[in-house]
Design a protein around this motif. Structure first.
Motif, mmCIF file in Angstrom:
data_model
loop_
_atom_site.group_PDB
_atom_site.id
_atom_site.type_symbol
_atom_site.label_atom_id
_atom_site.label_comp_id
_atom_site.label_asym_id
_atom_site.label_seq_id
_atom_site.Cartn_x
_atom_site.Cartn_y
_atom_site.Cartn_z
ATOM 1 N N ARG A 47 -8.590 8.179 1.154
ATOM 2 C CA ARG A 47 -7.643 8.596 0.118
ATOM 3 C C ARG A 47 -7.489 7.505 -0.940
ATOM 4 O O ARG A 47 -7.481 7.782 -2.141
ATOM 5 C CB ARG A 47 -6.291 8.924 0.761
ATOM 6 C CG ARG A 47 -5.291 9.526 -0.200
ATOM 7 C CD ARG A 47 -3.980 9.864 0.480
ATOM 8 N NE ARG A 47 -4.208 10.580 1.714
ATOM 9 C CZ ARG A 47 -3.416 10.497 2.779
ATOM 10 N NH1 ARG A 47 -2.345 9.745 2.765
ATOM 11 N NH2 ARG A 47 -3.687 11.168 3.871
ATOM 12 N N THR A 48 -7.387 6.267 -0.486
ATOM 13 C CA THR A 48 -7.217 5.149 -1.425
ATOM 14 C C THR A 48 -8.435 5.006 -2.329
ATOM 15 O O THR A 48 -8.296 4.851 -3.547
ATOM 16 C CB THR A 48 -6.963 3.842 -0.651
ATOM 17 O OG1 THR A 48 -5.805 4.015 0.170
ATOM 18 C CG2 THR A 48 -6.757 2.672 -1.590
ATOM 19 N N GLU A 49 -9.621 5.052 -1.750
ATOM 20 C CA GLU A 49 -10.843 4.920 -2.548
ATOM 21 C C GLU A 49 -11.021 6.129 -3.471
ATOM 22 O O GLU A 49 -11.480 5.981 -4.611
ATOM 23 C CB GLU A 49 -12.066 4.745 -1.653
ATOM 24 C CG GLU A 49 -13.382 4.623 -2.403
ATOM 25 C CD GLU A 49 -13.460 3.446 -3.374
ATOM 26 O OE1 GLU A 49 -14.267 3.536 -4.333
ATOM 27 O OE2 GLU A 49 -12.738 2.450 -3.197
ATOM 28 N N GLU A 52 -8.878 5.522 -6.413
ATOM 29 C CA GLU A 52 -9.493 4.501 -7.272
ATOM 30 C C GLU A 52 -10.621 5.100 -8.112
ATOM 31 O O GLU A 52 -10.756 4.783 -9.300
ATOM 32 C CB GLU A 52 -10.021 3.328 -6.440
ATOM 33 C CG GLU A 52 -8.937 2.486 -5.796
ATOM 34 C CD GLU A 52 -8.071 1.721 -6.789
ATOM 35 O OE1 GLU A 52 -8.467 1.534 -7.955
ATOM 36 O OE2 GLU A 52 -6.973 1.301 -6.381
ATOM 37 N N LYS A 69 0.134 3.115 -6.807
ATOM 38 C CA LYS A 69 -1.065 3.796 -6.298
ATOM 39 C C LYS A 69 -0.794 4.424 -4.937
ATOM 40 O O LYS A 69 -1.228 5.542 -4.659
ATOM 41 C CB LYS A 69 -2.248 2.836 -6.221
ATOM 42 C CG LYS A 69 -2.801 2.478 -7.586
ATOM 43 C CD LYS A 69 -3.944 1.490 -7.475
ATOM 44 C CE LYS A 69 -4.487 1.114 -8.845
ATOM 45 N NZ LYS A 69 -5.593 0.154 -8.749
ATOM 46 N N GLU A 70 -0.053 3.714 -4.093
ATOM 47 C CA GLU A 70 0.323 4.272 -2.791
ATOM 48 C C GLU A 70 1.179 5.521 -2.971
ATOM 49 O O GLU A 70 1.023 6.507 -2.250
ATOM 50 C CB GLU A 70 1.059 3.224 -1.958
ATOM 51 C CG GLU A 70 0.156 2.107 -1.475
ATOM 52 C CD GLU A 70 0.915 0.979 -0.781
ATOM 53 O OE1 GLU A 70 2.149 1.091 -0.586
ATOM 54 O OE2 GLU A 70 0.260 -0.020 -0.451
ATOM 55 N N ALA A 73 -1.128 8.373 -4.033
ATOM 56 C CA ALA A 73 -1.888 8.871 -2.893
ATOM 57 C C ALA A 73 -1.000 9.722 -1.984
ATOM 58 O O ALA A 73 -1.433 10.762 -1.474
ATOM 59 C CB ALA A 73 -2.500 7.710 -2.119
#
Length: 85
Positions: A47-49, A52, A69-70, A73
């Motif tokens: 999810r993080t990538e 990004e 960003k968190e 997500a």
């Protein structure tokens, strides 16, 4: 019950469409539209990538703090959960 089946990667049910819809909605909220072809680059990615990559697509990778960003997500995941409910 003798067994349980856990479908964690969309083999039994096609969850990919719902991930696409949730990412697309988040992208559009951020002014970063993308298509199914770009979405293919997100399959199998965390999810993080994925976030990004979407931010990079829109040239916005430096616009958000790690905490923001968190939150983005998490927002995507909440939308995904609402779609599969």
């Amino acid at each position: 019950m003798k067994a349980f089946i856990f479908d964690l990667d969309g083999v039994i049910t096609d969850s990919a469409e719902y991930h696409y819809l949730a990412w697309k909605a988040l992208g559009e909220d951020l002014g970063i539209p993308f298509d199914r072809e770009f979405n293919e680059t997100l399959k199998g990615v965390s999810r993080t990538e994925s976030l990004e990559r979407i931010l990079s697509l829109g040239g916005r990778e430096q616009d958000f703090s790690l905490e923001e960003k968190e939150q983005l997500a998490t927002k995507k995941n909440e939308h995904y959960v609402s779609l599969i409910s």
